[in-house]
Design a protein around this motif. Structure first.
Motif, PDB file in Angstrom:
ATOM      1  N   ILE A   1       0.852  -1.193   0.000  1.00 43.76           N
ATOM      2  CA  ILE A   1       0.000   0.000   0.000  1.00 43.76           C
ATOM      3  C   ILE A   1       0.888   1.243   0.000  1.00 43.76           C
ATOM      4  O   ILE A   1       1.680   1.451   0.894  1.00 43.76           O
ATOM      5  CB  ILE A   1      -1.006   0.014   1.177  1.00 43.76           C
ATOM      6  CG1 ILE A   1      -0.320  -0.234   2.519  1.00 43.76           C
ATOM      7  CG2 ILE A   1      -2.102  -1.017   0.960  1.00 43.76           C
ATOM      8  CD1 ILE A   1      -1.237  -0.105   3.722  1.00 43.76           C
TER       9      ILE A   1
ATOM     10  N   GLU B   1      -0.740   4.228  -1.130  1.00 39.88           N
ATOM     11  CA  GLU B   1      -1.741   5.296  -0.988  1.00 39.88           C
ATOM     12  C   GLU B   1      -2.829   4.843  -0.022  1.00 39.88           C
ATOM     13  O   GLU B   1      -3.114   3.648   0.097  1.00 39.88           O
ATOM     14  CB  GLU B   1      -2.369   5.609  -2.343  1.00 39.88           C
ATOM     15  CG  GLU B   1      -1.384   6.160  -3.353  1.00 39.88           C
ATOM     16  CD  GLU B   1      -2.045   6.482  -4.686  1.00 39.88           C
ATOM     17  OE1 GLU B   1      -3.288   6.424  -4.776  1.00 39.88           O
ATOM     18  OE2 GLU B   1      -1.313   6.787  -5.631  1.00 39.88           O
ATOM     19  N   SER B   2      -3.458   5.805   0.617  1.00 39.27           N
ATOM     20  CA  SER B   2      -4.543   5.508   1.545  1.00 39.27           C
ATOM     21  C   SER B   2      -5.719   4.888   0.805  1.00 39.27           C
ATOM     22  O   SER B   2      -5.953   5.180  -0.373  1.00 39.27           O
ATOM     23  CB  SER B   2      -5.000   6.790   2.246  1.00 39.27           C
ATOM     24  OG  SER B   2      -3.919   7.328   2.990  1.00 39.27           O
TER      25      SER B   2
ATOM     26  N   LEU C   1       1.020  -5.207   9.946  1.00 43.11           N
ATOM     27  CA  LEU C   1       1.878  -4.370   9.113  1.00 43.11           C
ATOM     28  C   LEU C   1       3.291  -4.956   9.121  1.00 43.11           C
ATOM     29  O   LEU C   1       3.958  -4.964  10.155  1.00 43.11           O
ATOM     30  CB  LEU C   1       1.893  -2.928   9.634  1.00 43.11           C
ATOM     31  CG  LEU C   1       2.319  -1.885   8.627  1.00 43.11           C
ATOM     32  CD1 LEU C   1       1.274  -1.735   7.521  1.00 43.11           C
ATOM     33  CD2 LEU C   1       2.533  -0.549   9.304  1.00 43.11           C
TER      34      LEU C   1
ATOM     35  N   GLY D   1       6.712  -0.427   7.129  1.00 38.21           N
ATOM     36  CA  GLY D   1       6.071   0.834   6.774  1.00 38.21           C
ATOM     37  C   GLY D   1       5.348   1.427   7.975  1.00 38.21           C
ATOM     38  O   GLY D   1       5.576   1.032   9.112  1.00 38.21           O
TER      39      GLY D   1
ATOM     40  N   ALA E   1       1.258   3.153   9.013  1.00 37.81           N
ATOM     41  CA  ALA E   1      -0.110   3.449   8.576  1.00 37.81           C
ATOM     42  C   ALA E   1      -0.983   3.742   9.786  1.00 37.81           C
ATOM     43  O   ALA E   1      -0.607   3.477  10.926  1.00 37.81           O
ATOM     44  CB  ALA E   1      -0.680   2.265   7.793  1.00 37.81           C
TER      45      ALA E   1
ATOM     46  N   VAL F   1      -2.173   5.652   4.722  1.00 36.99           N
ATOM     47  CA  VAL F   1      -0.742   5.384   4.622  1.00 36.99           C
ATOM     48  C   VAL F   1       0.063   6.591   5.101  1.00 36.99           C
ATOM     49  O   VAL F   1      -0.158   7.705   4.650  1.00 36.99           O
ATOM     50  CB  VAL F   1      -0.364   5.028   3.168  1.00 36.99           C
ATOM     51  CG1 VAL F   1       1.142   4.885   3.016  1.00 36.99           C
ATOM     52  CG2 VAL F   1      -1.078   3.760   2.738  1.00 36.99           C
TER      53      VAL F   1
ATOM     54  N   PRO G   1       4.872   4.142   2.699  1.00 36.55           N
ATOM     55  CA  PRO G   1       4.521   2.932   1.955  1.00 36.55           C
ATOM     56  C   PRO G   1       4.758   1.697   2.822  1.00 36.55           C
ATOM     57  O   PRO G   1       5.708   1.650   3.605  1.00 36.55           O
ATOM     58  CB  PRO G   1       5.462   2.980   0.749  1.00 36.55           C
ATOM     59  CG  PRO G   1       5.696   4.445   0.549  1.00 36.55           C
ATOM     60  CD  PRO G   1       5.759   5.026   1.937  1.00 36.55           C
ATOM     61  N   ALA G   2       3.873   0.722   2.677  1.00 42.39           N
ATOM     62  CA  ALA G   2       3.891  -0.409   3.604  1.00 42.39           C
ATOM     63  C   ALA G   2       3.460  -1.698   2.918  1.00 42.39           C
ATOM     64  O   ALA G   2       2.847  -1.671   1.851  1.00 42.39           O
ATOM     65  CB  ALA G   2       2.936  -0.103   4.768  1.00 42.39           C
TER      66      ALA G   2
END
Length: 125
Positions: free
Chosen positions: A45, A47-48, A64, A67, A69, A104, A107-108
């Protein structure tokens, strides 16, 4: 549905694992669906999420891998939501029926385990 085979690796980025209620594990190609069990997958991910999600038939497990979030949770997407920070190697459980979305910060890679049946989506406003 793709049958799992011993000693044949596959990527959880492209194929989800179905942990069936029948105690069997199989691979689900994109576009495949299942009526029972839990699907486990990993997504990158950057972007949100543009939508809210909820699973009325079971909790959602979010882990996770790396990254950063924020997981927003609410009982009604029109109301205020709680903010829950996720950093690398941290997990979060979204209770059954709770709306959630991921914002986000960095980036994750996110591993998810959710019930295979009954997911609902609603666009974020």
């Amino acid at each position: 549905m793709t049958e799992s085979k011993l000693n044949e690796p596959f990527s959880l980025f492209n194929t989800s694992a179905l942990l069936g209620d029948n105690l069997r594990v199989s691979a689900l190609d994109s576009g495949d669906s299942a009526a029972d069990g839990w699907t486990v997958g990993v997504q990158h991910i950057a972007e949100s999420w543009a939508e809210w999600r909820r699973h009325p038939n079971g909790d959602a497990f979010l882990f996770l891998l790396w990254g950063a979030a924020i997981v927003l949770t609410t009982n009604d997407t029109a109301e205020e939501s709680a903010m829950n920070d996720l950093k690398a190697a941290s997990a979060f459980i979204v209770p059954s029926g709770t709306w959630y979305r991921v914002m986000v910060e960095e980036p994750a890679n996110l591993l998810t385990a959710v019930r295979a049946d009954g997911a609902e989506n609603q666009p974020a406003s």
